[in-house]
Design a protein around this motif. Structure first.
Motif, short mmCIF file in Angstrom:
data_model
loop_
_atom_site.label_atom_id
_atom_site.label_comp_id
_atom_site.label_asym_id
_atom_site.label_seq_id
_atom_site.Cartn_x
_atom_site.Cartn_y
_atom_site.Cartn_z
N TYR A 143 -27.74 11.47 21.38
CA TYR A 143 -28.39 10.36 20.69
C TYR A 143 -27.45 9.81 19.60
O TYR A 143 -26.31 9.45 19.92
CB TYR A 143 -29.74 10.78 20.10
N ASP A 144 -27.92 9.80 18.35
CA ASP A 144 -27.08 9.30 17.26
C ASP A 144 -26.42 10.44 16.49
O ASP A 144 -25.89 10.23 15.39
CB ASP A 144 -27.90 8.44 16.30
N LEU A 145 -26.43 11.64 17.04
CA LEU A 145 -25.80 12.78 16.39
C LEU A 145 -24.47 13.10 17.08
O LEU A 145 -24.43 13.31 18.29
CB LEU A 145 -26.72 14.00 16.43
N GLY A 146 -23.43 13.14 16.29
CA GLY A 146 -22.14 13.59 16.77
C GLY A 146 -21.72 14.81 15.98
O GLY A 146 -21.95 14.89 14.77
N MET A 147 -21.16 15.79 16.65
CA MET A 147 -20.77 17.02 15.95
C MET A 147 -19.48 17.58 16.51
O MET A 147 -19.10 17.30 17.64
CB MET A 147 -21.87 18.08 16.03
N GLU A 148 -18.79 18.36 15.66
CA GLU A 148 -17.61 19.11 16.05
C GLU A 148 -17.78 20.54 15.52
O GLU A 148 -18.26 20.73 14.39
CB GLU A 148 -16.34 18.50 15.47
#
Length: 421
Positions: free
Chosen positions: A340-345
């Motif tokens: 969705y609108d969540l991006g993570m590393e």
């Protein structure tokens, strides 16, 4: 000494194998390079299969590691749709293809990857049961999700890991109804633990995903080959027009095992056992990518890492080792996800039981934060969520075995760079 009379064979046509072949040429190897893949498509990258390509936001051609013409231009003998069925370590040959072609090697690299684990329950032979590992899987699933979205259909996903959650997000964007069944109490439990797993549960619930935690699927029912429902071990029946098995992947070790190479135990990932230079128990055979279990000095254990960055970096490292370079493969594990609108590393390695504290810098409620997993004040892992350009200092803290107080780590006024050696 490597010379033009030598032949290097790479078995496995994924990212690790393709990047190893590229590295051999860029490092000046002029000998014969044979790359054998059991897939009919040219080597490609896997992240788009559950992200941009699955969503229809990236073109099919964008997934390939190199343009098709690159292999001939760089004198790489590429054999697509060919399975290697035997390694003869004494004769130093591999046998592949339907006609039993035999190729000699001076050095051999195994990049055979992993395969999706199967659901061992009734109904998995129905046409509506899917896996996601290969480009062909993604192509099929893409059409299924679009159809489910048009018809208000239901997708049941077994497994709340990265693949399960990314497909859940894609399915909701298509408009499909989604139920995720997982034996743990939170998503991503084995990677993030319960502290951060709940964040992803809340994210997906906000987008209409239903979770059924603490349960496993026991049966998939259908009629005339079509999926109708999936039943969990508490007796609940979940409406389903399609089912995705996303319960992890197993290293493809059959070829190595049959050749008598050492295999790591399950605690170290169960892959082909290699040393710090990615050499197997046979000094002329190497392994890299998803299939390799390697010793990692930072975490004092053997690891098998299935993520994109490991293939991207492991293939070239193995190629350099094959060329006689001094190689110590100790990259900090890294992966990323978009939902969705969540991006993570995420960088590091901190499974439940290895850490004693989780420290948050930022605002979890706004989903703009960095989480750190610590053991005795030392940073084991860090995950940045909708916060960017912090991977380098996080990885330096992990690699430097940085000890830091929770208060300092949580204070946004303290630059991360000042904490990283």
């Amino acid at each position: 000494m490597v010379d033009a009379d030598q032949t290097f064979v790479i078995v496995g046509g994924g990212l690790a194998g393709a990047k190893a072949a590229e590295t051999l040429r860029t490092e000046g190897f002029t000998g014969r390079v044979i790359l054998i893949s059991d897939e009919r498509d040219h080597p490609y990258e896997r992240p788009p299969l559950s992200k941009g390509y699955l969503l229809g936001k990236e073109e099919r051609d964008s997934v390939f590691v190199h343009p098709p013409a690159w292999y001939a231009q760089n004198d790489i003998e590429l054999h697509l749709g060919q399975t290697v069925d035997a390694i003869d370590r004494t004769a130093k040959t591999v046998r592949f293809g339907e006609d039993g072609t035999v190729a000699h090697y001076d050095k051999l690299l195994l990049t055979t990857g992993a395969e999706p684990r199967r659901l061992d329950i009734p109904g998995t032979d129905l046409a509506g049961v899917h896996h996601l590992r290969r480009l062909a899987h993604a192509e099929r699933l893409k059409g299924v999700l679009a159809s489910l979205g048009r018809d208000n259909g239901h997708l049941v996903i077994a497994g709340a890991g990265w693949i399960g959650l990314e497909v859940a997000a894609a399915a909701r964007e298509y408009g499909a109804e989604v139920t995720v069944v997982d034996p743990e109490q939170t998503p991503l439990h084995r990677v993030l633990g319960p502290e951060l797993g709940q964040l992803f549960a809340e994210l997906h619930r906000e987008h209409g995903v239903r979770f059924h935690f603490g349960r496993r699927l026991t049966e998939i029912s259908g009629q005339d080959g079509v999926v109708l429902a999936a039943r969990s071990d508490d007796g609940e029946e979940h409406p389903a027009h399609a089912v995705l098995a996303a319960i992890g992947a197993a290293p493809r070790i059959g070829l190595a095992e049959a050749a008598g190479l050492r295999i790591a135990d399950r605690a170290q990932g169960g892959g082909v056992l290699v040393d710090e230079g990615l050499r197997t128990s046979d000094p002329d055979i190497y392994a890299a990518g998803d299939v390799a279990s390697f010793p990692h000095a930072l975490f004092d254990t053997g690891l098998r890492v299935e993520h994109w960055a490991n293939a991207l970096n492991g293939g070239p490292a193995a190629a350099r080792a094959m060329l006689g370079r001094d190689v110590v493969y100790d990259r900090v594990p890294y992966f990323f996800s978009d939902q969705y609108d969540l991006g993570m590393e995420y960088s590091g390695w901190a499974p439940p039981g290895s850490y004693d504290e989780v420290v948050i810098r930022g605002d979890v409620g706004k989903r703009e934060f960095i989480a750190f997993w610590l053991n005795d004040g030392r940073v084991l892992a860090g995950m940045n969520v909708n916060v960017w350009d912090v991977t380098d200092p996080i990885q330096r803290m992990i690699r430097g075995r940085t000890r830091v107080t929770a208060e300092t780590l949580a204070d946004p006024r303290t630059p991360l760079e000042s904490l990283a050696p």
